[in-house]
Design a protein around this motif. Structure first.
Motif, PDB file in Angstrom:
ATOM      1  N   ALA A 287       0.809  -1.214   0.000  1.00  0.00           N
ATOM      2  CA  ALA A 287       0.000   0.000   0.000  1.00  0.00           C
ATOM      3  C   ALA A 287       0.840   1.259   0.000  1.00  0.00           C
ATOM      4  O   ALA A 287       0.369   2.333  -0.406  1.00  0.00           O
ATOM      5  CB  ALA A 287      -0.936  -0.005   1.209  1.00  0.00           C
ATOM      6  N   SER A 288       2.091   1.174   0.434  1.00  0.00           N
ATOM      7  CA  SER A 288       2.955   2.345   0.517  1.00  0.00           C
ATOM      8  C   SER A 288       3.671   2.650  -0.789  1.00  0.00           C
ATOM      9  O   SER A 288       4.308   3.696  -0.918  1.00  0.00           O
ATOM     10  CB  SER A 288       3.999   2.155   1.625  1.00  0.00           C
ATOM     11  N   HIS A 289       3.585   1.737  -1.759  1.00  0.00           N
ATOM     12  CA  HIS A 289       4.312   1.942  -3.013  1.00  0.00           C
ATOM     13  C   HIS A 289       3.595   2.965  -3.880  1.00  0.00           C
ATOM     14  O   HIS A 289       2.366   2.900  -4.039  1.00  0.00           O
ATOM     15  CB  HIS A 289       4.445   0.622  -3.774  1.00  0.00           C
ATOM     16  N   PRO A 290       4.311   3.912  -4.471  1.00  0.00           N
ATOM     17  CA  PRO A 290       3.651   4.941  -5.284  1.00  0.00           C
ATOM     18  C   PRO A 290       2.959   4.396  -6.527  1.00  0.00           C
ATOM     19  O   PRO A 290       2.055   5.041  -7.065  1.00  0.00           O
ATOM     20  CB  PRO A 290       4.806   5.891  -5.662  1.00  0.00           C
ATOM     21  N   ASN A 291       3.368   3.214  -6.978  1.00  0.00           N
ATOM     22  CA  ASN A 291       2.765   2.609  -8.166  1.00  0.00           C
ATOM     23  C   ASN A 291       1.961   1.364  -7.810  1.00  0.00           C
ATOM     24  O   ASN A 291       1.902   0.410  -8.593  1.00  0.00           O
ATOM     25  CB  ASN A 291       3.843   2.262  -9.193  1.00  0.00           C
ATOM     26  N   VAL A 292       1.329   1.374  -6.649  1.00  0.00           N
ATOM     27  CA  VAL A 292       0.592   0.193  -6.205  1.00  0.00           C
ATOM     28  C   VAL A 292      -0.539  -0.152  -7.167  1.00  0.00           C
ATOM     29  O   VAL A 292      -0.835  -1.331  -7.392  1.00  0.00           O
ATOM     30  CB  VAL A 292       0.056   0.404  -4.774  1.00  0.00           C
ATOM     31  N   ARG A 293      -1.168   0.828  -7.772  1.00  0.00           N
ATOM     32  CA  ARG A 293      -2.267   0.554  -8.701  1.00  0.00           C
ATOM     33  C   ARG A 293      -1.766  -0.175  -9.944  1.00  0.00           C
ATOM     34  O   ARG A 293      -2.395  -1.130 -10.406  1.00  0.00           O
ATOM     35  CB  ARG A 293      -2.968   1.858  -9.073  1.00  0.00           C
ATOM     36  N   GLU A 294      -0.655   0.282 -10.483  1.00  0.00           N
ATOM     37  CA  GLU A 294      -0.076  -0.383 -11.642  1.00  0.00           C
ATOM     38  C   GLU A 294       0.382  -1.797 -11.284  1.00  0.00           C
ATOM     39  O   GLU A 294       0.241  -2.726 -12.087  1.00  0.00           O
ATOM     40  CB  GLU A 294       1.110   0.423 -12.186  1.00  0.00           C
TER      41      GLU A 294
END
Length: 379
Positions: A287-294
């Motif tokens: 959840a903390s990753h800036p590209n979690v959606r990708e």
């Protein structure tokens, strides 16, 4: 003047990325950063990067002649002994780049294969990686003794033959033998699954999302954990009792990544079938990753590719302790349209684990009835 032999033997990597077509700058930057992390995982020290935006790749070198000269200058300046492309190269392009630059050149696919070769521990995982490497290398046998790609370091782990030994027919025989051995393993796995007395919950997700840490938090499995990509390749299954008293088998699986080599997916078929045959998938996301959606899009695409998109699933937003409360709530609301009631947890600090256990028990399909020698009974 003394010479530092450690520096001479060090793998010093220059990263090259060609941004082709309408690819966004943000997506390219994320991919290059991921390539940097992959290089670090493989044991190379990144000493620089070169990028080029172009409409279409060139047939001979993928990049243009001007950029090729720039790479030569950059590799001389940084004393790089390895060039890693973020793009997939053809065998001819790799050969031409090797000869022109005078140093070893690999692409993203080969880099991932080498990481898998380094990380594989069990006999099955090593066999799966060897098969993928052989299938990849069979079309990339060097055509010139001047090439540098088989002198050691990244690009050498795995089958390990010299250019003169890498001939099509012997390699194809090894590929056939490896496939037969994996078929035997697959049949054994199938028999084992049929006799399991408990349903399987598989932890799936992007690499380094925290699946192994979550397995340890759920089932005290003692799984190896490392804050690097593809820390573990060998599946590990641990029994666990849910709050309602039911027993389940929780399985940690190999992580996914964008542009995962097709040969690896095919070679790991026997392992990935564990996912397809699961009673429930816990899709673990950082959840903390800036590209979690990708990253989630890549996971969904990979699950679809292996035929596991129809398995019931829940979304686990891991590493929630690293997120701002508002950002985490917004992500949960957004993901809630696809995954009802996503669970926010911190596997490292064991926050939200009890709630996740209850959620797993709630989402598991009803237990079927199986025949036994004494008649029918529930399990």
């Amino acid at each position: 003047m003394s010479i530092d032999l450690r520096d001479e033997q060090e793998e010093r990597a220059l990263l090259v990325q060609a941004i082709v077509g309408a690819r966004t700058r943000q997506d390219a930057a994320y991919s290059l950063e991921e390539l940097r992390n992959l290089s670090d995982t493989a044991g190379a020290r990144v000493v620089g990067s070169v990028t080029q935006r172009m409409r279409a790749p060139t047939p001979n070198f993928f990049i243009g002649p001007g950029k090729l000269d720039e790479i030569k200058l950059a590799s001389d300046h940084t004393r790089a002994n390895l060039v890693i492309f973020d793009n997939e190269l053809t065998p001819a392009q790799v050969n031409n780049l090797d000869l022109s630059l005078g140093i070893k050149v690999i692409d993203r696919t080969e880099l991932i294969l080498q990481i898998f070769a380094r990380r594989a521990r069990s006999a099955e995982a090593q066999l799966q990686v060897e098969l993928a490497q052989l299938q990849y290398l069979v079309s990339r046998i060097p055509v010139s003794a001047r090439q540098h790609r088989f002198h050691g370091g990244i690009g050498m782990r795995g089958p390990g033959e010299s250019p003169f030994q890498l001939r099509n027919e012997p390699m194809r025989r090894r590929i056939t033998a490896a496939k037969r051995k994996l078929e035997v393993i697959q049949e054994r796995r199938l028999r084992t699954r049929k006799h399991r007395a408990a349903p399987t919950v598989s932890l799936v997700g992007y690499t380094n999302a925290g699946k192994s840490t979550l397995l340890n938090a759920l089932a005290a499995a003692g799984t190896y954990v490392d804050d690097r990509l593809f820390a573990t390749l060998d599946t590990k299954t641990s029994p666990h009792r849910l709050p309602d008293g039911r027993s389940v088998l929780v399985t940690d699986t190999v992580g996914f990544i964008r542009d995962l080599p097709h040969g690896l997916v095919a070679s790991f078929r026997s392992t990935l079938e564990e996912v397809r045959e699961s009673a429930l998938l816990a899709i673990v996301a950082d959840a903390s990753h800036p590209n979690v959606r990708e990253q989630l899009d890549v996971v969904v695409s990979t699950l679809t590719g292996i035929g596991a998109d129809g398995v019931p699933s829940i979304l686990v937003l891991n590493k929630s302790d690293r997120c701002e409360a508002d950002a985490l709530a917004a992500l949960a609301r957004e993901m809630g349209a696809r995954y009802p009631r996503p669970m926010a947890v911190s596997a490292m600090h064991r926050q939200g684990i009890d709630a996740l256990r209850e959620r797993i028990a709630e989402c598991l399909p009803p237990e079927p009835v199986r025949p036994t020698a004494q008649g029918w009974r529930e399990w």
